[in-house]
Structures are given as structure tokens and as C-alpha cells.
Write a protein that holds these residues in place. Structure first.
Motif, mmCIF file in Angstrom:
data_model
loop_
_atom_site.group_PDB
_atom_site.id
_atom_site.type_symbol
_atom_site.label_atom_id
_atom_site.label_comp_id
_atom_site.label_asym_id
_atom_site.label_seq_id
_atom_site.Cartn_x
_atom_site.Cartn_y
_atom_site.Cartn_z
ATOM 1 N N LEU A 20 48.722 116.346 -17.563
ATOM 2 C CA LEU A 20 49.627 115.342 -17.006
ATOM 3 C C LEU A 20 48.979 114.563 -15.868
ATOM 4 N N THR A 21 48.202 115.232 -15.042
ATOM 5 C CA THR A 21 47.497 114.537 -13.956
ATOM 6 C C THR A 21 46.571 113.480 -14.526
ATOM 7 N N VAL A 48 45.465 107.598 -15.822
ATOM 8 C CA VAL A 48 45.215 106.490 -16.756
ATOM 9 C C VAL A 48 46.357 105.491 -16.669
ATOM 10 N N HIS A 49 47.567 105.977 -16.680
ATOM 11 C CA HIS A 49 48.750 105.112 -16.592
ATOM 12 C C HIS A 49 48.710 104.237 -15.342
ATOM 13 N N VAL A 65 45.976 115.806 -24.273
ATOM 14 C CA VAL A 65 46.712 114.590 -23.966
ATOM 15 C C VAL A 65 46.057 113.473 -24.769
ATOM 16 N N SER A 66 46.871 112.699 -25.455
ATOM 17 C CA SER A 66 46.395 111.514 -26.147
ATOM 18 C C SER A 66 47.077 110.313 -25.505
ATOM 19 N N VAL A 67 46.318 109.254 -25.276
ATOM 20 C CA VAL A 67 46.816 108.096 -24.549
ATOM 21 C C VAL A 67 46.556 106.832 -25.358
ATOM 22 N N PHE A 68 47.592 105.998 -25.428
ATOM 23 C CA PHE A 68 47.522 104.727 -26.136
ATOM 24 C C PHE A 68 48.013 103.621 -25.206
ATOM 25 N N ALA A 69 47.390 102.458 -25.292
ATOM 26 C CA ALA A 69 47.843 101.291 -24.538
ATOM 27 C C ALA A 69 47.710 100.071 -25.434
ATOM 28 N N HIS A 70 48.743 99.279 -25.447
ATOM 29 C CA HIS A 70 48.766 98.063 -26.266
ATOM 30 C C HIS A 70 48.460 98.389 -27.728
#
Length: 108
Positions: A92-93, A98-99, A71-76
Motif C-alpha cells: 500500500l505504501t 505512485v498515486h 500490487v498492480s498499478v494502472f493509469a490512464h
């Protein structure tokens, strides 16, 4: 609200074992493939869930290939994290946790 858009390559019956994607030729050794896009514009959140096949032989290391989910996560627009997991459910959990911690964007 977090939305998940699954790619045609995703096979739900393989969510517990990434090796199925390698065995089927869906992801090659040393490569990765995105299986889902995660998005929530209200939190400036974007992420991807996928499968990767790490092949140490590509770097002259005598070790076995390892298939796993990521899983890769990006914000802003910034990278928050890239993590690997043994199952899609665990990936997914983590992405949902993080979300959930990101603040809502307030329109001005």
C-alpha cells in the motif's frame, strides 16, 4: 482521493504474512487472489493489492513455494507496474507513492 475497497477474502490479521492465505486455502499454489481495489478517477488511477503463491514445481523447478503480496498499478488504462512485497503495508505504501506522483485530470 485514493479509495480502497477491500474484498471479503481480505483478513487484516494476516497483512504481515501472506502464507496465512495459502495455509487457509484462500489462494492455491500457482495462483493469485485480489484482496483490494484501489481507485482515484481524478488521476485515472486504478490498482489492485493481492496475494500470490508462486510454485516453482509447476515449471519443473526444484524450489520452495513462496507466498507474497502484490500490487498492480494502472493509469490512464495502461499498466504502470506490478511489484511484490512481504507485507500489505509495504504494498500500500508503494501504491500510494505512485498515486501521489500522478497529475490530476483537468476537465475541459
Amino acid at each position: 482521493m485514493l479509495t480502497i475497497t477491500w474484498a471479503p477474502a481480505h483478513r487484516a490479521e494476516w497483512d504481515a504474512d501472506a502464507q496465512h492465505y495459502v495455509d487457509a486455502g484462500s489462494v492455491a499454489p500457482g495462483k493469485s487472489r485480489r484482496l483490494a481495489r484501489l481507485a482515484d478517477p481524478q488521476r485515472a488511477f486504478k490498482g489492485y493489492v493481492g496475494v500470490q503463491c508462486a510454485d516453482p514445481h509447476l515449471f519443473a523447478v526444484a524450489d520452495d513455494q513462496v507466498a507474497r503480496f502484490f500490487v498492480s498499478v494502472f493509469a490512464h488504462g495502461r499498466t504502470i507496474t506490478l511489484r511484490t512485497f512481504p507485507t500489505i503495508a509495504e504494498a500500500l505504501t508503494f501504491a500510494r507513492s505512485v498515486h501521489a506522483r500522478l497529475p490530476m485530470i483537468v476537465a475541459t
